[in-house]
Design an enzyme around this catalytic site. Structure first.
Site, mmCIF file in Angstrom:
data_model
loop_
_atom_site.group_PDB
_atom_site.id
_atom_site.type_symbol
_atom_site.label_atom_id
_atom_site.label_comp_id
_atom_site.label_asym_id
_atom_site.label_seq_id
_atom_site.Cartn_x
_atom_site.Cartn_y
_atom_site.Cartn_z
ATOM 1 N N ASN A 158 -7.708 -3.224 13.766
ATOM 2 C CA ASN A 158 -9.341 -3.156 13.431
ATOM 3 C C ASN A 158 -9.101 -4.471 12.283
ATOM 4 O OD1 ASN A 158 -8.224 -2.533 11.083
ATOM 5 N ND2 ASN A 158 -9.468 -0.452 10.976
ATOM 6 N N ASP A 207 0.782 -1.165 0.103
ATOM 7 C CA ASP A 207 -0.068 0.014 -0.123
ATOM 8 C C ASP A 207 0.746 1.285 0.044
ATOM 9 O OD1 ASP A 207 0.800 -0.324 2.646
ATOM 10 O OD2 ASP A 207 -0.987 -0.939 3.540
ATOM 11 N N GLU A 234 -9.694 -1.925 4.862
ATOM 12 C CA GLU A 234 -10.273 -1.552 6.277
ATOM 13 C C GLU A 234 -11.534 -2.728 6.325
ATOM 14 O OE1 GLU A 234 -8.605 -0.084 8.296
ATOM 15 O OE2 GLU A 234 -8.452 1.927 7.653
ATOM 16 N N HIS A 277 -7.420 -5.135 9.651
ATOM 17 C CA HIS A 277 -7.010 -4.860 8.222
ATOM 18 C C HIS A 277 -5.821 -5.559 7.713
ATOM 19 C CE1 HIS A 277 -4.752 -0.583 9.113
ATOM 20 N NE2 HIS A 277 -4.161 -1.589 8.860
#
Ligand code: GLP
Length: 273
Positions: free
Chosen positions: A137, A67, A144, A139
């Site tokens: 979370n 990313d 996400e 990811h």
């Protein structure tokens, strides 16, 4: 899924570095998928050391990062390109022009940049070994919660929690873009093998959902249960909420027994993934 619980982040890095070394000795022209964040830092230091001492070389290989923030110039100290240069690329021997990130400049069409990235990965022959961190979370990359489990490289909006976790990884202050380009979940799942690293009690819930939860878009990493060759290396703190912890330790013990009796390392690939 191969689940390895280690005492600390240094042990985690040592195991991961060994996996990289084996990958390069099996296939010197390997295609690596690389990650940013705090989790791979000790690993990258070890890889740099091993290249320096000529125990391994990336000179025939190439890499694709998961990313990158949208619209940051590569030399912006907040960019993942800068992070990768600083933490790894400047210290190892990838050939020039063979390290890629899903970069997308302001004004450039994210859909085109994403498609080009996917094409480039495909042309390189696909990713042999994909390194992953894990967001609190759940990811992976910047996929996400609510990301399509079939997604490919694209632009994503980052949660406030993810932005806060990323703030401070680079020394340069300044707000981070709320948009980022990321390999999709299906892109990650195409990798031939996956190595996920997670440290610290703030990852314990995400590790539990990844290993023992239901497969769902709320916890994107849970999709890894569908991949045949995944190793999850976690420290004790990150393993803190695993219900089946003792069993995972037992499995590793049995692998050591098999390795000793066979006289060679019995790897996750051959075992009960
Ligand atoms: C960022 C990256 C992810 C990484 C995650 C975990 O959000 N985009 O790819 O997995 O951080 O980071 P850390 O290792 O610092 O916990």
């Amino acid at each position: 899924m191969d689940i390895l619980i280690v005492e600390n982040s240094q042990q985690l890095a040592t195991l991961a570095a060994r996996r990289f070394q084996r990958q390069l000795s099996d296939k010197p022209d390997s295609v690596f998928g690389l990650a940013t964040g705090r989790s791979p830092l000790a690993l990258y230091e070890l890889l740099a050391e091993k290249v320096r001492t000529k125990e391994m070389s990336f000179s025939d290989s190439c890499s694709f990062n998961l990313d990158e923030f949208y619209g940051l110039e590569p030399d912006d100290q907040r960019s993942y390109r800068s992070y990768m240069q600083r933490e790894l690329f400047d210290h190892v021997d990838f050939p020039a022009g063979k390290t890629f990130l899903p970069e997308c400049a302001l004004g450039e069409d994210p859909a085109c940049a994403a498609k080009n990235y996917e094409d480039r990965i495909r042309k390189a022959g696909g990713i042999d070994l994909q390194l992953l961190g894990l967001g609190q979370n759940g990811h992976i990359g910047f996929n996400e919660p609510s990301s399509s489990l079939g997604s490919r490289t694209r632009i994503k909006t980052l949660t406030p929690q993810t932005l806060a976790a990323n703030q401070g990884i680079s020394s340069q202050a300044g707000a981070l873009p709320e948009l980022a380009m990321t390999m999709g979940i299906a892109t990650i799942m195409d990798a031939k093998e996956i190595l996920l690293l997670a440290c610290g009690s703030n990852k314990a819930r995400a590790v539990r959902e990844l290993v023992e939860g239901c497969i769902c878009a709320r916890w994107p990493a849970s999709i890894l249960q569908m991949h045949a060759r995944v190793s999850v290396i976690v420290d004790e703190a990150a393993a803190g909420l695993l219900e089946m912890r003792e069993y995972y330790v037992q499995v590793q013990r049995q692998k050591r027994v098999l390795s000793e009796s066979l006289g060679r390392e019995f790897t996750s690939l051959e075992a009960e993934s």
